[in-house]
Scaffold this motif. Sequence first.
Motif, PDB file in Angstrom:
ATOM      1  N   ALA A  51       0.828  -1.215   0.000  1.00  0.00           N
ATOM      2  CA  ALA A  51       0.000   0.000   0.000  1.00  0.00           C
ATOM      3  C   ALA A  51       0.855   1.255   0.000  1.00  0.00           C
ATOM      4  CB  ALA A  51      -0.955   0.000   1.184  1.00  0.00           C
ATOM      5  N   LEU A  52       0.308   2.294  -0.605  1.00  0.00           N
ATOM      6  CA  LEU A  52       1.017   3.575  -0.731  1.00  0.00           C
ATOM      7  C   LEU A  52       0.655   4.543   0.381  1.00  0.00           C
ATOM      8  CD1 LEU A  52       2.769   5.480  -2.561  1.00  0.00           C
ATOM      9  CD2 LEU A  52       0.611   6.194  -3.619  1.00  0.00           C
ATOM     10  N   ALA A  53      -0.612   4.555   0.797  1.00  0.00           N
ATOM     11  CA  ALA A  53      -1.097   5.563   1.729  1.00  0.00           C
ATOM     12  C   ALA A  53      -2.265   5.004   2.529  1.00  0.00           C
ATOM     13  CB  ALA A  53      -1.516   6.833   0.972  1.00  0.00           C
ATOM     14  N   ILE A  54      -2.712   5.781   3.520  1.00  0.00           N
ATOM     15  CA  ILE A  54      -3.802   5.406   4.412  1.00  0.00           C
ATOM     16  C   ILE A  54      -5.030   6.254   4.103  1.00  0.00           C
ATOM     17  CG2 ILE A  54      -4.568   5.442   6.829  1.00  0.00           C
ATOM     18  CD1 ILE A  54      -1.690   4.754   7.633  1.00  0.00           C
ATOM     19  N   LYS A  55      -6.190   5.632   4.225  1.00  0.00           N
ATOM     20  CA  LYS A  55      -7.478   6.315   4.031  1.00  0.00           C
ATOM     21  C   LYS A  55      -8.155   6.459   5.386  1.00  0.00           C
ATOM     22  CE  LYS A  55     -12.060   4.812   2.373  1.00  0.00           C
ATOM     23  NZ  LYS A  55     -12.741   3.812   1.509  1.00  0.00           N
ATOM     24  N   LYS A 101      -7.215  16.033   0.704  1.00  0.00           N
ATOM     25  CA  LYS A 101      -8.676  16.110   0.835  1.00  0.00           C
ATOM     26  C   LYS A 101      -9.307  15.537  -0.422  1.00  0.00           C
ATOM     27  CE  LYS A 101     -12.821  17.476   2.221  1.00  0.00           C
ATOM     28  NZ  LYS A 101     -13.636  16.685   1.255  1.00  0.00           N
ATOM     29  N   HIS A 102      -9.807  14.303  -0.301  1.00  0.00           N
ATOM     30  CA  HIS A 102     -10.554  13.677  -1.391  1.00  0.00           C
ATOM     31  C   HIS A 102     -11.869  14.432  -1.593  1.00  0.00           C
ATOM     32  CE1 HIS A 102     -13.660  10.899  -2.785  1.00  0.00           C
ATOM     33  NE2 HIS A 102     -14.054  10.679  -1.548  1.00  0.00           N
ATOM     34  N   TYR A 103     -12.335  14.481  -2.857  1.00  0.00           N
ATOM     35  CA  TYR A 103     -13.583  15.173  -3.213  1.00  0.00           C
ATOM     36  C   TYR A 103     -13.510  16.638  -2.773  1.00  0.00           C
ATOM     37  CZ  TYR A 103     -18.480  14.713  -4.722  1.00  0.00           C
ATOM     38  OH  TYR A 103     -19.668  14.793  -5.416  1.00  0.00           O
ATOM     39  N   ALA A 104     -12.354  17.238  -3.026  1.00  0.00           N
ATOM     40  CA  ALA A 104     -12.118  18.605  -2.567  1.00  0.00           C
ATOM     41  C   ALA A 104     -12.847  19.616  -3.445  1.00  0.00           C
ATOM     42  CB  ALA A 104     -10.625  18.904  -2.567  1.00  0.00           C
ATOM     43  N   GLY A 105     -13.314  20.658  -2.807  1.00  0.00           N
ATOM     44  CA  GLY A 105     -13.821  21.802  -3.553  1.00  0.00           C
ATOM     45  C   GLY A 105     -12.670  22.599  -4.134  1.00  0.00           C
ATOM     46  N   PRO A 106     -12.959  23.487  -5.083  1.00  0.00           N
ATOM     47  CA  PRO A 106     -11.876  24.205  -5.761  1.00  0.00           C
ATOM     48  C   PRO A 106     -11.135  25.205  -4.887  1.00  0.00           C
ATOM     49  CG  PRO A 106     -14.024  24.957  -6.538  1.00  0.00           C
ATOM     50  CD  PRO A 106     -14.274  23.760  -5.696  1.00  0.00           C
ATOM     51  N   ARG A 107     -11.703  25.554  -3.739  1.00  0.00           N
ATOM     52  CA  ARG A 107     -11.064  26.561  -2.893  1.00  0.00           C
ATOM     53  C   ARG A 107     -10.599  25.980  -1.557  1.00  0.00           C
ATOM     54  NH1 ARG A 107     -11.721  31.036  -5.669  1.00  0.00           N
ATOM     55  NH2 ARG A 107     -10.773  32.331  -4.046  1.00  0.00           N
ATOM     56  N   THR A 108     -10.252  24.723  -1.546  1.00  0.00           N
ATOM     57  CA  THR A 108      -9.853  24.040  -0.317  1.00  0.00           C
ATOM     58  C   THR A 108      -8.569  24.628   0.271  1.00  0.00           C
ATOM     59  OG1 THR A 108     -10.906  21.991  -1.006  1.00  0.00           O
ATOM     60  CG2 THR A 108      -9.167  21.808   0.649  1.00  0.00           C
ATOM     61  N   GLU A 109      -8.586  24.835   1.583  1.00  0.00           N
ATOM     62  CA  GLU A 109      -7.407  25.282   2.319  1.00  0.00           C
ATOM     63  C   GLU A 109      -7.045  24.227   3.357  1.00  0.00           C
ATOM     64  OE1 GLU A 109      -5.527  27.736   1.718  1.00  0.00           O
ATOM     65  OE2 GLU A 109      -6.722  28.904   0.313  1.00  0.00           O
ATOM     66  N   CYS A 152       3.925   7.761   5.313  1.00  0.00           N
ATOM     67  CA  CYS A 152       3.050   7.841   4.143  1.00  0.00           C
ATOM     68  C   CYS A 152       2.068   8.992   4.287  1.00  0.00           C
ATOM     69  CB  CYS A 152       2.289   6.522   3.946  1.00  0.00           C
ATOM     70  SG  CYS A 152       0.947   6.237   5.124  1.00  0.00           S
ATOM     71  N   ALA A 153       1.314   9.230   3.224  1.00  0.00           N
ATOM     72  CA  ALA A 153       0.265  10.244   3.212  1.00  0.00           C
ATOM     73  C   ALA A 153      -1.055   9.656   3.709  1.00  0.00           C
ATOM     74  CB  ALA A 153       0.092  10.791   1.795  1.00  0.00           C
ATOM     75  N   VAL A 154      -2.006  10.551   3.984  1.00  0.00           N
ATOM     76  CA  VAL A 154      -3.368  10.167   4.356  1.00  0.00           C
ATOM     77  C   VAL A 154      -4.344  10.848   3.414  1.00  0.00           C
ATOM     78  CG1 VAL A 154      -5.170  10.294   6.130  1.00  0.00           C
ATOM     79  CG2 VAL A 154      -2.812   9.823   6.794  1.00  0.00           C
ATOM     80  N   GLN A 155      -5.235  10.066   2.824  1.00  0.00           N
ATOM     81  CA  GLN A 155      -6.360  10.623   2.069  1.00  0.00           C
ATOM     82  C   GLN A 155      -7.574  10.698   2.979  1.00  0.00           C
ATOM     83  OE1 GLN A 155      -7.862   9.632  -1.699  1.00  0.00           O
ATOM     84  NE2 GLN A 155      -5.889   9.398  -2.707  1.00  0.00           N
TER      85      GLN A 155
END
Length: 284
Positions: free
Chosen positions: A127-131, A194-202, A163-166
């Motif tokens: 696995a590459l990352a954690i969900k 941030k999965h399913y991110a909006g276009p202005r995510t911070e 690793c990264a986290v989604q």
Amino acid sequence: MTDPAATLDGPVLDDHLHLDPVNGRNTDAVREFARLGGTHLLVLNKPSWSLGVEVSEPDDFRDPLELTCEAVADATAVLPGRAWPVLGVHPALISRLVDRGFSPEAARDLMMGGIDVAAEFVADGPALAIKSGRPHYDVRDAVWDASNAVMCHAFERAAEVGCAVQLHTEGGSDFTEVTEWAEDRGLPAERVVKHYAGPRTEGPVPSVLASEENIEGAMEHGRPFMLETDFIDDPDRPGAVLGPKTVPKRTAWLVEEGHDDVVREAHVETPTRVYGIDTEATLE
């Protein structure tokens, strides 16, 4: 628009897609993605219950995660690049467990155990990352607090295994508090997606649903982002959320509009920075 596959000559990554080797199209969907010019996939495990598994102890998570790893191996065999598994626990599981009679605290502990199992898959190589994440719908305070604890546990384990986290979370744009929690636990904000991110995510790195409207908004906002379909591979909902052709088609549209820098950022530079993968070196 011309054939996307004829327009594209570099990596094309879908950052969040599901494959279902039990009920879905599985590798056929991957072939469709590749036919349109797609090269790389990050494949998220589907919720355990959608694969027929009701978890009661941490080891119950293993078989669904193994199924996803097997689907990823099959996907890699038909891609010009490769696929990677992103494994973890769907945050909506907490509601399912509470409905089955678990207290929020007991559900929290079981889900943390599932995160530990996913971290093993990262540490051992497949696995590459954690969900992880928290419910995208209203829940009572005890469930919300338990969900945040699970998410923070995912940050801790990701920092430990490197690793990264989604994240699957509620909608919104300001998630800086969440990335602060990650950094407090040793995980840099640039390794939180941030999965399913909006276009202005911070806060987290945005993984933007690949509609033209979202892409244009993300470009205007100016933060680096990746593209995803959140294809769920459900025969009862074909093409949901977006079909596997979408990221290659939108990437070809970006190339035709002269946004080569955005394409490189989304498919090469940001995946390298976030996940440590090289989508160019892994492209045949």
